[in-house]
Design a protein around this motif. Structure first.
Motif, PDB file in Angstrom:
ATOM      1  N   MET A  75       0.840  -1.204   0.000  1.00  0.00           N
ATOM      2  CA  MET A  75       0.000   0.000   0.000  1.00  0.00           C
ATOM      3  C   MET A  75       0.873   1.252   0.000  1.00  0.00           C
ATOM      4  SD  MET A  75      -3.294   0.746  -0.122  1.00  0.00           S
ATOM      5  CE  MET A  75      -4.286  -0.533   0.633  1.00  0.00           C
ATOM      6  N   GLU A  76       1.980   1.230   0.740  1.00  0.00           N
ATOM      7  CA  GLU A  76       2.912   2.362   0.736  1.00  0.00           C
ATOM      8  C   GLU A  76       3.503   2.565  -0.652  1.00  0.00           C
ATOM      9  OE1 GLU A  76       5.719   1.328   3.771  1.00  0.00           O
ATOM     10  OE2 GLU A  76       4.466   2.148   5.374  1.00  0.00           O
ATOM     11  N   MET A  77       3.903   1.473  -1.308  1.00  0.00           N
ATOM     12  CA  MET A  77       4.477   1.563  -2.645  1.00  0.00           C
ATOM     13  C   MET A  77       3.471   2.172  -3.625  1.00  0.00           C
ATOM     14  SD  MET A  77       5.475  -1.366  -5.402  1.00  0.00           S
ATOM     15  CE  MET A  77       3.748  -1.578  -5.757  1.00  0.00           C
ATOM     16  N   ILE A  78       2.228   1.726  -3.544  1.00  0.00           N
ATOM     17  CA  ILE A  78       1.192   2.258  -4.430  1.00  0.00           C
ATOM     18  C   ILE A  78       1.008   3.753  -4.170  1.00  0.00           C
ATOM     19  CG2 ILE A  78      -1.259   2.152  -5.050  1.00  0.00           C
ATOM     20  CD1 ILE A  78      -1.124  -0.851  -4.187  1.00  0.00           C
ATOM     21  N   GLY A  79       0.968   4.139  -2.905  1.00  0.00           N
ATOM     22  CA  GLY A  79       0.831   5.551  -2.567  1.00  0.00           C
ATOM     23  C   GLY A  79       1.986   6.387  -3.082  1.00  0.00           C
ATOM     24  N   ASN A  80       3.194   5.878  -2.952  1.00  0.00           N
ATOM     25  CA  ASN A  80       4.350   6.609  -3.461  1.00  0.00           C
ATOM     26  C   ASN A  80       4.292   6.739  -4.983  1.00  0.00           C
ATOM     27  OD1 ASN A  80       5.644   7.283  -1.036  1.00  0.00           O
ATOM     28  ND2 ASN A  80       6.495   5.236  -0.867  1.00  0.00           N
ATOM     29  N   LEU A  81       3.793   5.719  -5.659  1.00  0.00           N
ATOM     30  CA  LEU A  81       3.624   5.814  -7.108  1.00  0.00           C
ATOM     31  C   LEU A  81       2.564   6.848  -7.471  1.00  0.00           C
ATOM     32  CD1 LEU A  81       3.863   2.080  -8.230  1.00  0.00           C
ATOM     33  CD2 LEU A  81       5.433   3.931  -8.812  1.00  0.00           C
TER      34      LEU A  81
END
Length: 110
Positions: A35-41
């Protein structure tokens, strides 16, 4: 700054995370990191279409985590991350501030 072409990003989201989602959703740490990775993207991707695709994937991940994770605190944390992600998606000003400040997960969204 574009991190990938829209076609590459769409391929990536459809094939890599989608195939991993059932496994990620059963692990608290992996689901939070995803979820963090998606948010950073969402913060760095310029294409609204690609950001929308990322949000759809985050929604699917959240739904699957709610079914697979027994830890209510983890689900609450994932819900909070998802709300941040939605705010970053919907508000260009918030996304621009997050992009300037660095990692959006460690800083409060104002």
């Amino acid at each position: 700054m574009a991190i990938a072409s829209v076609g590459v990003l769409i391929f990536f989201i459809h094939h890599v995370p989608e195939s991993m989602r059932p496994y990620v959703a059963t692990d608290r740490t992996a689901s939070i990191k995803m979820m963090e990775m998606i948010g950073n993207l969402v913060v760095v991707v310029d294409s609204k279409r690609s950001r929308r695709l990322l949000v759809r994937f985050a929604c699917s991940l959240r739904r699957e985590c709610r079914e697979a994770l027994p830890d209510h605190r983890a689900i609450g944390f994932l819900d909070a991350l998802y709300r941040k992600l939605l705010r970053l998606f919907e508000d260009d000003t918030v996304r621009a501030r997050a992009k300037k400040s660095g990692d959006w997960m460690t800083k409060p969204i104002v």
